[in-house]
Design a protein around this motif. Structure first.
Motif, PDB file in Angstrom:
ATOM      1  N   CYS A   1       0.834  -1.215   0.000  1.00 54.23           N
ATOM      2  CA  CYS A   1       0.000   0.000   0.000  1.00 54.23           C
ATOM      3  C   CYS A   1       0.859   1.251   0.000  1.00 54.23           C
ATOM      4  CB  CYS A   1      -0.935   0.018   1.205  1.00 54.23           C
ATOM      5  SG  CYS A   1      -2.297  -1.140   1.071  1.00 54.23           S
ATOM      6  N   ARG A   2       1.898   1.258   0.819  1.00 54.23           N
ATOM      7  CA  ARG A   2       2.778   2.433   0.875  1.00 54.23           C
ATOM      8  C   ARG A   2       3.502   2.656  -0.442  1.00 54.23           C
ATOM      9  NH1 ARG A   2       5.317   1.576   6.877  1.00 54.23           N
ATOM     10  NH2 ARG A   2       3.525   2.381   8.025  1.00 54.23           N
ATOM     11  N   MET A   3       3.963   1.589  -1.034  1.00 50.96           N
ATOM     12  CA  MET A   3       4.710   1.728  -2.287  1.00 50.96           C
ATOM     13  C   MET A   3       3.776   2.067  -3.441  1.00 50.96           C
ATOM     14  SD  MET A   3       7.958   1.231  -1.623  1.00 50.96           S
ATOM     15  CE  MET A   3       8.952   0.437  -2.859  1.00 50.96           C
ATOM     16  N   ALA A   4       2.576   1.499  -3.442  1.00 52.71           N
ATOM     17  CA  ALA A   4       1.638   1.720  -4.549  1.00 52.71           C
ATOM     18  C   ALA A   4       0.867   3.019  -4.392  1.00 52.71           C
ATOM     19  CB  ALA A   4       0.661   0.556  -4.650  1.00 52.71           C
TER      20      ALA A   4
ATOM     21  N   HIS B   1       9.242  -6.706  -5.944  1.00 53.87           N
ATOM     22  CA  HIS B   1       8.044  -6.610  -6.789  1.00 53.87           C
ATOM     23  C   HIS B   1       7.471  -5.193  -6.738  1.00 53.87           C
ATOM     24  CE1 HIS B   1       4.801  -8.500  -9.075  1.00 53.87           C
ATOM     25  NE2 HIS B   1       3.978  -7.693  -8.415  1.00 53.87           N
ATOM     26  N   CYS B   2       7.430  -4.616  -5.542  1.00 56.26           N
ATOM     27  CA  CYS B   2       6.915  -3.249  -5.387  1.00 56.26           C
ATOM     28  C   CYS B   2       7.805  -2.238  -6.097  1.00 56.26           C
ATOM     29  CB  CYS B   2       6.789  -2.890  -3.910  1.00 56.26           C
ATOM     30  SG  CYS B   2       5.457  -3.756  -3.066  1.00 56.26           S
ATOM     31  N   LEU B   3       9.110  -2.425  -5.991  1.00 51.71           N
ATOM     32  CA  LEU B   3      10.026  -1.508  -6.676  1.00 51.71           C
ATOM     33  C   LEU B   3       9.865  -1.600  -8.191  1.00 51.71           C
ATOM     34  CD1 LEU B   3      13.220  -1.894  -4.471  1.00 51.71           C
ATOM     35  CD2 LEU B   3      11.761   0.129  -4.653  1.00 51.71           C
ATOM     36  N   ASP B   4       9.677  -2.812  -8.700  1.00 52.57           N
ATOM     37  CA  ASP B   4       9.409  -2.969 -10.134  1.00 52.57           C
ATOM     38  C   ASP B   4       8.118  -2.254 -10.521  1.00 52.57           C
ATOM     39  OD1 ASP B   4      11.691  -4.475 -10.461  1.00 52.57           O
ATOM     40  OD2 ASP B   4      10.650  -6.411 -10.459  1.00 52.57           O
ATOM     41  N   TYR B   5       7.113  -2.386  -9.683  1.00 50.78           N
ATOM     42  CA  TYR B   5       5.835  -1.732  -9.934  1.00 50.78           C
ATOM     43  C   TYR B   5       6.010  -0.214  -9.971  1.00 50.78           C
ATOM     44  CZ  TYR B   5       1.177   0.136  -8.964  1.00 50.78           C
ATOM     45  OH  TYR B   5       0.019   0.868  -9.011  1.00 50.78           O
ATOM     46  N   VAL B   6       6.718   0.322  -8.959  1.00 50.75           N
ATOM     47  CA  VAL B   6       6.930   1.776  -8.885  1.00 50.75           C
ATOM     48  C   VAL B   6       7.750   2.255 -10.073  1.00 50.75           C
ATOM     49  CG1 VAL B   6       8.058   3.609  -7.558  1.00 50.75           C
ATOM     50  CG2 VAL B   6       6.640   1.912  -6.396  1.00 50.75           C
ATOM     51  N   ARG B   7       8.788   1.521 -10.421  1.00 49.56           N
ATOM     52  CA  ARG B   7       9.619   1.918 -11.568  1.00 49.56           C
ATOM     53  C   ARG B   7       8.789   1.925 -12.851  1.00 49.56           C
ATOM     54  NH1 ARG B   7      14.088  -1.975  -9.447  1.00 49.56           N
ATOM     55  NH2 ARG B   7      15.187  -0.579  -8.043  1.00 49.56           N
TER      56      ARG B   7
END
Length: 195
Positions: free
Chosen positions: A55-58, A99-105
């Motif tokens: 949630c924080r990353m997205a 996975h979250c970092l890939d999503y954010v990138r």
């Protein structure tokens, strides 16, 4: 006549797994063997922490839920790569973080493409006030400009609240390197947002 209290129905009576009743090694072995109950126990044990990260990353609960499902699907597929060098929770968190970092990138790349088009249409954009959606875009653009190591350490330390030792363990760097990366990230963000 007194009747004994009925116990609540247990969903998987013969294979009920609890956090305290099984070691990481046993749990992973059962998941690898295809036991659905074991995977559900692993999910119940770690989903809340990973959901918070997602949630924080997205940036939203809805996207966080989607990421959570993707992360556990990926964990199920990759459970064979777990070597037991760390706790299963640490392995899952690292998998989730990647996975979250890939999503954010990916999101930042899409935003860059959109904003580059918009920037071409407007020659001047004033720096937004902090409480506006434009301020968030300014911050996301600034985060995107950070080197990967600085950005990852900054998000984990300043956003997620992990200490530098934990950041170092997750990223495979020394604690001092984490401190340095966060310091550099803060300085660069200040410079980007002022300029």
């Amino acid at each position: 006549m007194n009747t004994p209290k009925q116990r609540p129905r247990i969903p998987f009576p013969s294979k009920e797994l609890t956090v305290n009743s099984i070691t990481d090694e046993d749990l992973v072995g059962r998941v690898r063997a295809g036991e659905v109950e074991a995977f559900e126990a692993m999910y119940r044990q770690h989903a809340a922490r990973i959901y918070t990260l997602a949630c924080r990353m997205a940036g939203s609960p809805e996207d966080g839920e989607d990421l959570l499902q993707e992360i556990f699907l990926q964990a199920y597929r990759k459970i064979g790569t777990y070597k037991g060098d760390s706790a299963i929770g640490t392995w899952l968190y690292r998998l989730a973080l990647n996975h979250c970092l890939d999503y954010v990138r990916g999101r930042l790349a899409r935003m860059k493409k959109i904003t580059d088009t918009l920037d071409g249409e407007h020659s001047y954009q004033p720096l937004a006030r902090r409480e506006t959606p434009d301020a968030r875009l300014d911050l996301e653009r600034a985060l995107e400009r950070l080197p990967d190591g600085c950005r990852e350490a900054f998000v984990l330390h300043d956003v997620e609240g992990l200490d530098h030792r934990e950041v170092g363990e997750l990223l495979g760097i020394a604690e001092g390197t984490s401190k340095s990366q966060v310091f550099k990230a803060r300085a660069k963000l200040r410079a980007f947002l002022k300029g």
